[in-house]
Design a protein around this motif. Structure first.
Motif, PDB file in Angstrom:
ATOM      1  N   GLN A  34       1.005  -1.283  -0.187  1.00  0.00           N
ATOM      2  CA  GLN A  34       0.185   0.254  -0.174  1.00  0.00           C
ATOM      3  C   GLN A  34       0.900   1.247   0.204  1.00  0.00           C
ATOM      4  O   GLN A  34       0.598   2.295  -0.578  1.00  0.00           O
ATOM      5  CB  GLN A  34      -0.973   0.032   1.252  1.00  0.00           C
ATOM      6  CG  GLN A  34      -1.975  -1.155   1.212  1.00  0.00           C
ATOM      7  CD  GLN A  34      -2.711  -0.863   2.525  1.00  0.00           C
ATOM      8  OE1 GLN A  34      -3.426   0.238   2.642  1.00  0.00           O
ATOM      9  NE2 GLN A  34      -3.060  -1.984   3.181  1.00  0.00           N
ATOM     10  N   LEU A  35       1.938   1.266   0.772  1.00  0.00           N
ATOM     11  CA  LEU A  35       2.770   2.331   0.657  1.00  0.00           C
ATOM     12  C   LEU A  35       3.350   2.565  -0.492  1.00  0.00           C
ATOM     13  O   LEU A  35       3.550   3.943  -0.912  1.00  0.00           O
ATOM     14  CB  LEU A  35       3.721   2.216   1.965  1.00  0.00           C
ATOM     15  CG  LEU A  35       4.833   3.557   2.135  1.00  0.00           C
ATOM     16  CD1 LEU A  35       4.158   4.767   2.604  1.00  0.00           C
ATOM     17  CD2 LEU A  35       6.077   3.095   3.108  1.00  0.00           C
ATOM     18  N   MET A  39       3.040   6.070  -4.632  1.00  0.00           N
ATOM     19  CA  MET A  39       3.924   6.554  -5.833  1.00  0.00           C
ATOM     20  C   MET A  39       3.435   5.556  -6.970  1.00  0.00           C
ATOM     21  O   MET A  39       4.653   4.929  -7.473  1.00  0.00           O
ATOM     22  CB  MET A  39       5.312   6.450  -5.327  1.00  0.00           C
ATOM     23  CG  MET A  39       5.446   7.007  -3.921  1.00  0.00           C
ATOM     24  SD  MET A  39       7.234   6.906  -3.200  1.00  0.00           S
ATOM     25  CE  MET A  39       8.152   7.620  -4.860  1.00  0.00           C
ATOM     26  N   PRO A  40       2.420   5.694  -7.467  1.00  0.00           N
ATOM     27  CA  PRO A  40       2.207   4.810  -8.737  1.00  0.00           C
ATOM     28  C   PRO A  40       3.001   4.880  -9.836  1.00  0.00           C
ATOM     29  O   PRO A  40       3.286   3.918 -10.694  1.00  0.00           O
ATOM     30  CB  PRO A  40       0.811   5.181  -8.866  1.00  0.00           C
ATOM     31  CG  PRO A  40       0.381   6.529  -8.530  1.00  0.00           C
ATOM     32  CD  PRO A  40       1.259   6.661  -7.391  1.00  0.00           C
ATOM     33  N   GLU A  41       3.768   5.978 -10.111  1.00  0.00           N
ATOM     34  CA  GLU A  41       4.380   6.340 -11.221  1.00  0.00           C
ATOM     35  C   GLU A  41       5.986   6.090 -11.108  1.00  0.00           C
ATOM     36  O   GLU A  41       6.656   6.288 -11.984  1.00  0.00           O
ATOM     37  CB  GLU A  41       4.167   7.692 -11.628  1.00  0.00           C
ATOM     38  CG  GLU A  41       2.798   8.156 -12.009  1.00  0.00           C
ATOM     39  CD  GLU A  41       2.180   7.241 -13.250  1.00  0.00           C
ATOM     40  OE1 GLU A  41       2.963   6.944 -14.000  1.00  0.00           O
ATOM     41  OE2 GLU A  41       1.008   6.863 -13.025  1.00  0.00           O
ATOM     42  N   ALA A  42       6.327   5.751  -9.904  1.00  0.00           N
ATOM     43  CA  ALA A  42       7.625   5.549  -9.401  1.00  0.00           C
ATOM     44  C   ALA A  42       8.318   4.526 -10.001  1.00  0.00           C
ATOM     45  O   ALA A  42       7.591   3.278 -10.302  1.00  0.00           O
ATOM     46  CB  ALA A  42       7.827   5.626  -7.907  1.00  0.00           C
ATOM     47  N   GLU A  43       9.498   4.474 -10.291  1.00  0.00           N
ATOM     48  CA  GLU A  43      10.509   3.472 -10.986  1.00  0.00           C
ATOM     49  C   GLU A  43      10.889   2.419  -9.699  1.00  0.00           C
ATOM     50  O   GLU A  43      11.067   3.057  -8.453  1.00  0.00           O
ATOM     51  CB  GLU A  43      11.678   3.918 -11.357  1.00  0.00           C
ATOM     52  CG  GLU A  43      12.623   2.615 -11.850  1.00  0.00           C
ATOM     53  CD  GLU A  43      13.966   3.101 -12.197  1.00  0.00           C
ATOM     54  OE1 GLU A  43      14.816   2.325 -12.652  1.00  0.00           O
ATOM     55  OE2 GLU A  43      14.332   4.518 -12.172  1.00  0.00           O
ATOM     56  N   ARG A  44      10.509   1.158  -9.446  1.00  0.00           N
ATOM     57  CA  ARG A  44      10.582   0.332  -8.349  1.00  0.00           C
ATOM     58  C   ARG A  44      11.928  -0.421  -8.589  1.00  0.00           C
ATOM     59  O   ARG A  44      12.151  -1.095  -9.497  1.00  0.00           O
ATOM     60  CB  ARG A  44       9.594  -0.511  -8.160  1.00  0.00           C
ATOM     61  CG  ARG A  44       9.518  -1.849  -6.977  1.00  0.00           C
ATOM     62  CD  ARG A  44       8.317  -2.406  -6.856  1.00  0.00           C
ATOM     63  NE  ARG A  44       8.510  -3.574  -6.317  1.00  0.00           N
ATOM     64  CZ  ARG A  44       7.806  -4.247  -5.906  1.00  0.00           C
ATOM     65  NH1 ARG A  44       6.560  -4.300  -5.834  1.00  0.00           N
ATOM     66  NH2 ARG A  44       7.940  -5.745  -5.584  1.00  0.00           N
ATOM     67  N   ILE A  45      12.639  -0.574  -7.560  1.00  0.00           N
ATOM     68  CA  ILE A  45      14.113  -1.491  -7.318  1.00  0.00           C
ATOM     69  C   ILE A  45      13.863  -2.365  -6.406  1.00  0.00           C
ATOM     70  O   ILE A  45      13.522  -2.200  -5.437  1.00  0.00           O
ATOM     71  CB  ILE A  45      15.147  -0.520  -7.186  1.00  0.00           C
ATOM     72  CG1 ILE A  45      15.266   0.846  -8.078  1.00  0.00           C
ATOM     73  CG2 ILE A  45      16.484  -1.191  -7.278  1.00  0.00           C
ATOM     74  CD1 ILE A  45      15.343   0.521  -9.565  1.00  0.00           C
ATOM     75  N   ASP A  46      14.048  -3.604  -6.702  1.00  0.00           N
ATOM     76  CA  ASP A  46      13.901  -4.606  -5.741  1.00  0.00           C
ATOM     77  C   ASP A  46      15.304  -5.343  -5.371  1.00  0.00           C
ATOM     78  O   ASP A  46      16.067  -5.626  -6.497  1.00  0.00           O
ATOM     79  CB  ASP A  46      13.012  -5.734  -6.365  1.00  0.00           C
ATOM     80  CG  ASP A  46      11.590  -5.424  -6.416  1.00  0.00           C
ATOM     81  OD1 ASP A  46      10.969  -4.997  -5.275  1.00  0.00           O
ATOM     82  OD2 ASP A  46      10.969  -5.341  -7.531  1.00  0.00           O
ATOM     83  N   LEU A  47      15.548  -5.371  -4.091  1.00  0.00           N
ATOM     84  CA  LEU A  47      16.638  -6.002  -3.511  1.00  0.00           C
ATOM     85  C   LEU A  47      16.372  -6.893  -2.148  1.00  0.00           C
ATOM     86  O   LEU A  47      15.240  -6.930  -2.144  1.00  0.00           O
ATOM     87  CB  LEU A  47      17.683  -4.736  -3.091  1.00  0.00           C
ATOM     88  CG  LEU A  47      17.936  -3.748  -4.089  1.00  0.00           C
ATOM     89  CD1 LEU A  47      18.795  -2.824  -3.046  1.00  0.00           C
ATOM     90  CD2 LEU A  47      19.063  -4.338  -4.823  1.00  0.00           C
ATOM     91  N   ASP A  48      17.325  -7.643  -1.848  1.00  0.00           N
ATOM     92  CA  ASP A  48      17.232  -8.536  -0.694  1.00  0.00           C
ATOM     93  C   ASP A  48      18.229  -8.572   0.107  1.00  0.00           C
ATOM     94  O   ASP A  48      19.414  -7.676  -0.019  1.00  0.00           O
ATOM     95  CB  ASP A  48      16.637  -9.951  -1.159  1.00  0.00           C
ATOM     96  CG  ASP A  48      17.722 -10.640  -1.975  1.00  0.00           C
ATOM     97  OD1 ASP A  48      19.130 -10.073  -1.968  1.00  0.00           O
ATOM     98  OD2 ASP A  48      17.591 -11.641  -2.766  1.00  0.00           O
ATOM     99  N   GLY A  49      18.108  -8.969   1.265  1.00  0.00           N
ATOM    100  CA  GLY A  49      19.125  -9.169   2.441  1.00  0.00           C
ATOM    101  C   GLY A  49      20.350  -9.496   1.828  1.00  0.00           C
ATOM    102  O   GLY A  49      21.312  -9.126   2.193  1.00  0.00           O
ATOM    103  N   ALA A  72      10.168   9.723 -10.124  1.00  0.00           N
ATOM    104  CA  ALA A  72      10.374   9.221  -8.744  1.00  0.00           C
ATOM    105  C   ALA A  72      10.910   7.767  -8.742  1.00  0.00           C
ATOM    106  O   ALA A  72      10.512   6.913  -9.771  1.00  0.00           O
ATOM    107  CB  ALA A  72       9.458   9.337  -7.716  1.00  0.00           C
ATOM    108  N   ARG A  73      11.755   7.465  -7.646  1.00  0.00           N
ATOM    109  CA  ARG A  73      12.012   5.964  -7.410  1.00  0.00           C
ATOM    110  C   ARG A  73      11.656   5.686  -5.979  1.00  0.00           C
ATOM    111  O   ARG A  73      11.511   6.380  -4.889  1.00  0.00           O
ATOM    112  CB  ARG A  73      13.649   5.702  -7.598  1.00  0.00           C
ATOM    113  CG  ARG A  73      14.220   6.086  -8.957  1.00  0.00           C
ATOM    114  CD  ARG A  73      15.899   6.120  -8.738  1.00  0.00           C
ATOM    115  NE  ARG A  73      16.316   4.858  -9.392  1.00  0.00           N
ATOM    116  CZ  ARG A  73      17.318   4.224  -8.993  1.00  0.00           C
ATOM    117  NH1 ARG A  73      17.784   4.480  -8.019  1.00  0.00           N
ATOM    118  NH2 ARG A  73      17.386   3.039  -9.758  1.00  0.00           N
ATOM    119  N   VAL A  74      11.372   3.905  -5.889  1.00  0.00           N
ATOM    120  CA  VAL A  74      11.298   3.680  -4.609  1.00  0.00           C
ATOM    121  C   VAL A  74      11.864   2.219  -4.655  1.00  0.00           C
ATOM    122  O   VAL A  74      11.975   1.438  -5.660  1.00  0.00           O
ATOM    123  CB  VAL A  74       9.612   3.244  -4.273  1.00  0.00           C
ATOM    124  CG1 VAL A  74       9.002   2.335  -5.295  1.00  0.00           C
ATOM    125  CG2 VAL A  74       9.324   2.939  -2.772  1.00  0.00           C
TER     126      VAL A  74
END
Length: 333
Positions: A34-35, A39-49, A72-74
Motif C-alpha cells: 500500500q505504501l 507512488m504509482p508512477e515511481a520506478e521500483r527497485i527490488d533488492l534482498d538481504g 521518482a524511485r522507490v
C-alpha cells in the motif's frame, strides 16, 4: 522512530527507511504494498538481504541515484535481516537523503541490531505487525471498505475476514475486487451487502481447508492436486490453506516433542482437544509418519510458498501449489 503498530504510515521527505517487521508477514507485506502504491508512477527497485550483505554500498547508491527517466524511485528490500545491518547503516548515515526505502523484516527479534538502529534513528519509521484478533480484523475490513468507497451492511466485514482466512493481504485483494464489481470509489460510494460478497468470493469452508491439509500431510499428491485445482477454479487464494498447513505442522511438532519426552498419547490428545475417533487415528498416523526434521523442513518450505503466493500474483500462486504437491510426493516416498 516508532510508527503506529499495524498501521500504514505516510510518505514523508525526511524519512529514508520504512521498516515493517513482526510475526504478521502477510500484514507487513500488504502495508508495504500500500505504501509503494502511493507512488504509482515511481520506478521500483527490488533488492534482498543477501544482496546487501555482498554489496553493502548498493542500497545507499540506489537510494541516491536518479531515475534514468527522470521519475521518482522507490527501493523495496524483502526479506531483510541482520545481514543487512552495514548496508542500512550506510544508507542512514549518508550526508543527504534520496529515494524512500521500504524494507520487510519478518524475522527480526526483540534484541535485533537492525531494529535498534531503526528505532533510534529520526529518519526511520518502524512499524511492528502482529496478527490481529477477529474483532480487530473486522475493524480493518470495515476501514478498508470505507476507504474504497463502500458502506458495508451488517455481517459483510465478518464474511470478508472469514473468506480471506484472516490474511490481510488476501483481504485487501478481495476488497479491491469488490470495489471493481460495484464500481465503487470515495467519489461514488456504494452500499455493499452479503449478496455482493457472495458474487465475487469463493468461501473456503472448514471441510475444504481440512481436505487439502490432510492430503498434503498424508502424502496423497494426486488428491491434493485435484483439491487445489478446484480451489483455484473457484478463485480462492492459496494463502488460507497454506496457513492451515502451517498451523497443523506447528501443532504436530509440539505433539511429537511431547511423545519423544515420554508423554502418554491419550493425555496428549486431551491436551490438544482431540476427542473424535477419526481425528485421533489421523493424528496418531501423522505422529508415526512425521519426524521432527521433516516437520521443520516442511514448515520452512510452506512458509516460503506462502511468501511466493503473496509476492508474485498469479505466478506465485501456481508456484506455491507446485511446491505443496512436491512436498506431498516426498511424504508419500
Amino acid at each position: 522512530m516508532k510508527g503506529v503498530s499495524g498501521q500504514l504510515p505516510k510518505l514523508r521527505q525526511d524519512v529514508r527507511l520504512y521498516l515493517f517487521h513482526g510475526p504478521d508477514e502477510a500484514g507487513a507485506s500488504d502495508l508495504a504494498r500500500q505504501l509503494a502504491a502511493t507512488m504509482p508512477e515511481a520506478e521500483r527497485i527490488d533488492l534482498d538481504g543477501p544482496t546487501l550483505k555482498k554489496d553493502v554500498g548498493r542500497l545507499a547508491d540506489e537510494a541516491l541515484s536518479p531515475s534514468l527517466f527522470g521519475e521518482a524511485r522507490v527501493i523495496r528490500v524483502a526479506p531483510v535481516g541482520e545481514e543487512a545491518l552495514e548496508a542500512l547503516s550506510l544508507l542512514l548515515n549518508s550526508s543527504r537523503g534520496g529515494s524512500p526505502v521500504i524494507a520487510l523484516a519478518p524475522a527480526l527479534k526483540k534484541g535485533s541490531k537492525v531494529l535498534a538502529l531503526a528505532l533510534a534513528h529520526p529518519n526511520v519509521v518502524s512499524v511492528a505487525c502482529y496478527a490481529p484478533s477477529a474483532s480487530d480484523s473486522e475493524k480493518i475490513a470495515t476501514g478498508l471498505l470505507t476507504a474504497a468507497g463502500m458502506r458495508p451492511a451488517p455481517g459483510v466485514a465478518r464474511r470478508l475476514v472469514g473468506a480471506s482466512g484472516g490474511d490481510r493481504a488476501v483481504l485487501g485483494r478481495e476488497i479491491d475486487k469488490l470495489a471493481l464489481y460495484l464500481d465503487a470509489s470515495p467519489e461514488r460510494p456504494q452500499e455493499v451487502g452479503p449478496a455482493d460478497v457472495d458474487a465475487i468470493i469463493a468461501d473456503l469452508s472448514e471441510a475444504e481447508l481440512n481436505g487439502a491439509v490432510d492430503a498434503l500431510l498424508d502424502g496423497r499428491p494426486a488428491e491434493l492436486g485435484m483439491r487445489l485445482t478446484t480451489l483455484d477454479e473457484n478463485g480462492a487464494s492459496p494463502v488460507p490453506w497454506l496457513r492451515a498447513v502451517q498451523r497443523r505442522l506447528v501443532a504436530l511438532g509440539d505433539m511429537r516433542g511431547a511423545v519423544d519426552r515420554g508423554e502418554p498419547l491419550d493425555g496428549l490428545m486431551k491436551r490438544h482437544r482431540i476427542f473424535s475417533r477419526d481425528e485421533e487415528q489421523r493424528t496418531a498416523r501423522d505422529l508415526r509418519r512425521w519426524s521432527p526434521t521433516m516437520i521443520a523442513t516442511a514448515l520452512t518450505q510452506v512458509r516460503a510458498a506462502e511468501l511466493s503466493a503473496m509476492s508474485s500474483g498469479g505466478a506465485g500462486a501456481t508456484l506455491a501449489e507446485h511446491a505443496a504437491v512436491g512436498l506431498a510426493r516426498r511424504v508419500a516416498r
